[in-house]
Design a protein around this motif. Structure first.
Motif, mmCIF file in Angstrom:
data_model
loop_
_atom_site.group_PDB
_atom_site.id
_atom_site.type_symbol
_atom_site.label_atom_id
_atom_site.label_comp_id
_atom_site.label_asym_id
_atom_site.label_seq_id
_atom_site.Cartn_x
_atom_site.Cartn_y
_atom_site.Cartn_z
ATOM 1 N N ASN A 97 0.832 -1.210 0.000
ATOM 2 C CA ASN A 97 0.000 0.000 0.000
ATOM 3 C C ASN A 97 0.863 1.254 0.000
ATOM 4 O OD1 ASN A 97 -2.573 -1.099 -0.131
ATOM 5 N ND2 ASN A 97 -2.698 -1.378 2.071
ATOM 6 N N MET A 109 2.287 1.666 -3.449
ATOM 7 C CA MET A 109 1.227 2.084 -4.353
ATOM 8 C C MET A 109 0.902 3.568 -4.176
ATOM 9 S SD MET A 109 -2.598 0.428 -4.732
ATOM 10 C CE MET A 109 -1.924 -1.207 -4.622
ATOM 11 N N LYS A 141 -5.326 4.594 -6.469
ATOM 12 C CA LYS A 141 -5.279 3.268 -7.086
ATOM 13 C C LYS A 141 -5.670 3.361 -8.552
ATOM 14 C CE LYS A 141 -6.276 0.708 -2.845
ATOM 15 N NZ LYS A 141 -7.234 -0.152 -2.146
#
Length: 168
Positions: A52, A55, A97
């Motif tokens: 995460n 990302m 995302k």
């Protein structure tokens, strides 16, 4: 490119950490992150949310670049290190995302991105005939004894110029 197990002298490096790092290392490098020993150790010891954090970080840097911001590799590396050390890591929002999903080519290895570029520039048939290998560092090896037309030779020379400009 970096092999996390070899770069960090630690008795045990978690397979999951290595897998996540391998998935993001090319994108991080292309975005300008310098992999110092301190950063690599921080990655290995990241308490949680490694993927995460990668990302969210990649999305953030891509967003900065899309706005025309200049990024400093040292500042990027330090920011990533702080994100990895934070209590929860950086947690990406849905829009991050989605933004990263639109730019997934940034995460491709040099072998795959050069293979695709060769197919687009040379045509798949010529590419398959003349390229013998592409190294992890992005060096293209051509078959030495390929019989080529003048037109094919011109295409190859134009492709070499294209690659040189792409990776300057």
């Amino acid at each position: 490119m970096i092999n996390l197990r070899q770069a960090v002298f630690y008795e045990y490096v978690d397979d999951g950490v290595v897998e996540i790092f391998d998935r993001y290392k090319w994108g991080l490098r292309r975005l300008g992150v310098n992999f110092s020993q301190d950063l690599l150790e921080t990655i290995v010891y990241c308490p949680h949310n490694l993927e995460n954090t990668f990302m969210a970080f990649c999305s953030w840097v891509l967003w900065l670049k899309s706005k025309g911001e200049k990024t400093n590799p040292e500042i990027l590396s330090e920011t990533l290190m702080q994100a990895l050390k934070s209590d929860r890591g950086w947690i990406p929002y849905d829009y991050q995302k989605d933004f990263l999903a639109q730019h997934l080519d940034i995460l491709e290895s040099p072998q795959l991105s050069l293979w695709k570029a060769a197919g687009q520039q040379l045509g798949e048939r010529l590419r398959n005939r003349i390229i013998s290998d592409i190294s992890e560092e992005g060096k293209i090896n051509f078959h030495p004894n390929s019989i080529l037309t003048d037109e094919e030779k011109e295409k190859i020379e134009a492709f070499k110029v294209y690659i040189d400009q792409l990776y300057l």
